[in-house]
Design a protein around this motif. Structure first.
Motif, PDB file in Angstrom:
ATOM      1  N   GLY A  60       1.242  -1.236   0.108  1.00  0.00           N
ATOM      2  CA  GLY A  60       0.029  -0.084   0.000  1.00  0.00           C
ATOM      3  C   GLY A  60       1.030   1.188  -0.062  1.00  0.00           C
ATOM      4  O   GLY A  60       0.405   2.168   0.223  1.00  0.00           O
ATOM      5  N   GLY A  66      -4.742   0.117  -6.574  1.00  0.00           N
ATOM      6  CA  GLY A  66      -4.721  -0.816  -5.559  1.00  0.00           C
ATOM      7  C   GLY A  66      -5.379  -2.212  -6.117  1.00  0.00           C
ATOM      8  O   GLY A  66      -5.422  -3.227  -5.536  1.00  0.00           O
ATOM      9  N   VAL A 100      -1.445  -6.106   1.804  1.00  0.00           N
ATOM     10  CA  VAL A 100      -2.419  -5.834   0.755  1.00  0.00           C
ATOM     11  C   VAL A 100      -2.260  -6.819  -0.279  1.00  0.00           C
ATOM     12  O   VAL A 100      -1.430  -7.065  -0.829  1.00  0.00           O
ATOM     13  N   THR A 102      -7.192   0.337   2.512  1.00  0.00           N
ATOM     14  CA  THR A 102      -6.327   0.669   1.401  1.00  0.00           C
ATOM     15  C   THR A 102      -7.223   1.392   0.413  1.00  0.00           C
ATOM     16  O   THR A 102      -8.496   0.875   0.111  1.00  0.00           O
ATOM     17  N   SER A 133      -2.045   2.732   1.540  1.00  0.00           N
ATOM     18  CA  SER A 133      -2.309   2.280   2.850  1.00  0.00           C
ATOM     19  C   SER A 133      -2.536   3.378   3.866  1.00  0.00           C
ATOM     20  O   SER A 133      -1.629   4.191   4.079  1.00  0.00           O
ATOM     21  N   GLU A 176      -9.673  -1.576  -0.282  1.00  0.00           N
ATOM     22  CA  GLU A 176      -9.457  -2.994   0.383  1.00  0.00           C
ATOM     23  C   GLU A 176      -9.382  -3.089   1.622  1.00  0.00           C
ATOM     24  O   GLU A 176      -8.403  -2.061   2.146  1.00  0.00           O
ATOM     25  N   ASP A 234      -8.732  -4.880   5.681  1.00  0.00           N
ATOM     26  CA  ASP A 234      -7.922  -5.631   6.329  1.00  0.00           C
ATOM     27  C   ASP A 234      -8.096  -7.284   6.108  1.00  0.00           C
ATOM     28  O   ASP A 234      -9.218  -7.483   6.459  1.00  0.00           O
TER      29      ASP A 234
END
Length: 188
Positions: free
Chosen positions: A4, A41, A94, A130, A135, A172, A174
């Motif tokens: 990230g 991402g 990620v 993300t 991140s 996105e 965790d």
């Protein structure tokens, strides 16, 4: 796996359907066909590469679940190569598997993102998320989204510094939260 931490801003050079050609310098230095590169991402596979450019295909599923469908030539994108085992993990783990598309409500530095409820159950204050491959740490969880504080450096070197209200961003959550939920639901 990615971290990230965006390595560079690239640009969409061309697009034909799901085939994208991206302009880039850093991420193509050691790239070869079959490698992964995250775009906003979203993990994509290199299908061709040359001096200052690379190509990838995004299938209909990817286009339907990410903001890549909105990309046009000239658009700027966040790019990151996968983490190597010898690298420092500066962000968080990620996958490059986008969970949902959110919408910017308030621009950086006090970034507020509207997100679908099915994603918000995994978001916690001070947790990682993300946003377009960046991140970030969640500041507040809201009924319809979340906020993050974007430092000036991140705003300067990513698309988050230029995207404003209404812009679509890939989200996105965790990975650990999703696994915990799955394990707990299987026990019941």
């Amino acid at each position: 796996m990615f971290t990230g931490i965006v390595e560079e801003l690239g640009k969409v050079r061309a697009r034909e359907g799901g085939r994208f050609t991206f302009e880039a310098r850093t991420v193509v230095e050691d790239a070869k066909v079959g490698d992964s590169i995250a775009v906003n991402g979203c993990c994509l596979t290199v299908v061709d590469v040359g001096d200052g450019w690379w190509q990838a295909d995004a299938v209909e599923e990817t286009l339907a679940r990410t903001n890549l469908a909105e990309l046009s030539p000239g658009d700027v994108v966040n790019l990151e190569r996968p983490v190597r085992l010898a690298d420092r993990l500066g962000g968080h783990l990620v996958q490059g598997h986008v969970d949902a598309v959110g919408e910017i409500v308030v621009r950086a530095p006090e970034l507020r993102v509207r997100a679908p409820s099915e994603v918000l159950r995994y978001v916690v204050p001070k947790g990682s998320i993300t946003v377009d491959g960046c991140s970030l740490t969640v500041v507040d969880l809201l009924d319809d989204g979340f906020t993050v504080a974007v430092i000036p450096h991140t705003a300067e070197v990513t698309t988050l510094g230029v995207k404003g209200p209404g812009a679509k961003v890939n989200l996105e959550v965790d990975l650990v939260a999703k696994y915990v939920e799955r394990l707990i639901s299987r026990e019941n």
